[in-house]
Design an enzyme around this catalytic site. Structure first.
Site, short mmCIF file in Angstrom:
data_model
loop_
_atom_site.label_atom_id
_atom_site.label_comp_id
_atom_site.label_asym_id
_atom_site.label_seq_id
_atom_site.Cartn_x
_atom_site.Cartn_y
_atom_site.Cartn_z
CE LYS A 107 -4.82 -1.14 0.53
NZ LYS A 107 -4.57 -2.64 1.41
CB SER B 178 -9.26 0.87 10.83
OG SER B 178 -9.60 0.09 10.28
CD GLU C 106 -13.30 -12.09 -4.01
OE1 GLU C 106 -14.19 -12.06 -4.42
OE2 GLU C 106 -13.30 -10.60 -3.97
N GLY D 126 -15.68 -13.37 1.15
CA GLY D 126 -15.65 -12.21 1.22
C GLY D 126 -15.37 -12.31 -0.61
CG ASP E 95 -16.25 -8.05 -3.01
OD1 ASP E 95 -15.67 -8.93 -2.13
OD2 ASP E 95 -15.59 -6.72 -3.32
CB SER F 254 -0.76 -8.40 -0.55
OG SER F 254 -1.49 -8.97 0.86
C1 PLP Z 1 -5.25 -3.74 1.17
C2 PLP Z 1 -4.77 -5.32 1.03
C3 PLP Z 1 -5.12 -5.96 0.16
C4 PLP Z 1 -6.01 -5.46 -0.98
O1 PLP Z 1 -6.07 -4.52 -1.71
P1 PLP Z 1 -6.49 -4.21 -2.84
O2 PLP Z 1 -6.07 -2.77 -3.90
O3 PLP Z 1 -8.06 -3.61 -1.95
O4 PLP Z 1 -7.21 -5.32 -3.89
C5 PLP Z 1 -4.51 -6.62 0.65
N1 PLP Z 1 -3.12 -7.39 1.69
C6 PLP Z 1 -2.98 -6.63 1.88
C7 PLP Z 1 -1.23 -6.64 2.96
C8 PLP Z 1 -4.15 -5.28 2.04
O5 PLP Z 1 -2.90 -4.45 2.50
#
Ligand code: PLP
Length: 319
Positions: free
Chosen positions: A54, A79, A205, A209, A211, A305
């Site tokens: 992010k 949050s 996903e 969830g 969606d 991620s």
């Molecule tokens: C926000 C987040 C996601 C999902 O990312 P999107 O861009 O909303 O699809 C996945 N893993 C982590 C660790 C995140 O912080």
């Protein structure tokens, strides 16, 4: 086909992030390969600054603002990792960041967000509407609202993760990416399309969830109630107006995994690769560890991620 964000935007984002974001490592493991029956390349965004990809989108979005908007400051409501990403990016760019968070958010998250220098405005989850409050604050103070996924500069920033992966390992047959609102996978699919056009991009996903899977199947945005899952970064209710058309155009399929499989994957990463990956960060890995037949013997990119997990949750997963 004209999409709301292009690979050129991802390249421009990479230029802004150069020397600021970590070029995270690509990890490999013969044990993981044996488990999946494929050759896996893990892009370790759990090792990114503030602990998740992010940071890429947040920094690119703030860096792209005009001078006047930078002077006034930015606002986000979250949050989770987006809040910390905006707070850190704001501090690095000298832009004041205001984050709207529920008053009962975990103390550790409130402290981390304040620790990066952001002003935290809390609201009562029971009586106040977060979005309405955020929009009012943004208006009153003239702040630029930066949403967590449905924003062109955020999508472009997230795509730099996959751009680096293709640059570092070359062509791949598949790229598995977790999906919340779809910012990460949209950006990554733009990079895949440009750098490895044969690569199939698969979204993952949580079962509870799905969606985006439902929206993908129906060809229109489907909104679901707030899902109950340990993958707190994927508790979104619907894909975005910008992310959904990119997903429809460039993603091959959207799959789901159970919370139990996420816990199993967290444990695997801690014990075998010696890294901490949060539940949402395990979505893509859990899907390949299920050994889908079509990936047998293929070169598969797996996006990890993030790594920001509540210590009690990590302890339970390891126990
Ligand atoms: C926000 C987040 C996601 C999902 O990312 P999107 O861009 O909303 O699809 C996945 N893993 C982590 C660790 C995140 O912080």
């Amino acid at each position: 086909m004209t999409l709301p964000v292009t690979f050129d935007d991802v390249v421009a984002a990479a230029g802004r992030l150069n020397g600021v974001a970590h070029r995270t490592p690509v990890l490999t493991s013969t044990t993981a390969d044996a488990l999946a029956g494929a050759q896996l390349f893990f892009k370790a965004e759990n090792l990114q600054r503030m602990g998740a990809f992010k940071f890429r989108g947040a920094y690119n979005a703030i860096a792209s603002l005009d001078a006047e908007s930078k002077r006034r400051g930015v606002l986000a409501f979250s949050s989770g990792n987006h809040a910390q990403a905006i707070a850190l990016a704001g501090r690095l760019l000298g832009v004041a960041a205001t984050i709207v968070m529920p008053s009962d958010a975990p103390a550790i998250k409130l402290a981390a967000t304040r620790g990066y220098g952001a002003e935290v405005v809390t609201y009562d989850r029971m009586t106040e509407d977060r979005e309405a409050l955020a929009r009012r604050l943004a208006e009153e103070r003239g702040l630029a609202l930066i949403p967590p996924f449905d924003h062109a500069a955020v999508i472009a920033g997230q795509g730099t993760a996959a751009k680096e992966l293709f640059e570092d390992v070359g062509l791949l047959d598949y790229l598995f990416v977790c999906v919340g609102g779809g910012g990460l996978i949209s950006g990554c699919a733009l990079a895949a399309h440009a750098l490895a056009p044969q690569c199939q991009v698969i979204g993952v996903e949580p079962e509870a969830g799905n969606d985006v899977q439902q929206s993908f199947g129906r060809g229109e945005i489907v909104k679901i109630p707030v899902p109950q899952t340990i993958a707190d970064g994927a508790q979104t209710q619907a894909p975005g107006k910008l992310t959904f058309p990119i997903i429809r155009a460039l993603v091959t399929d959207v799959q789901t995994v159970s919370d139990a499989a996420l816990v199993e994957a967290m444990r695997f990463f801690a014990m075998r690769l010696k890294i901490v990956v949060e539940p949402t960060g395990c979505l893509a890995a859990a899907a390949v560890f299920a050994r889908p037949p079509h990936i047998a013997g293929k070169r598969v990119g797996v996006l990890l991620s993030g790594g920001n997990v509540d210590p009690a949750m990590l302890a339970r997963a390891l126990a």
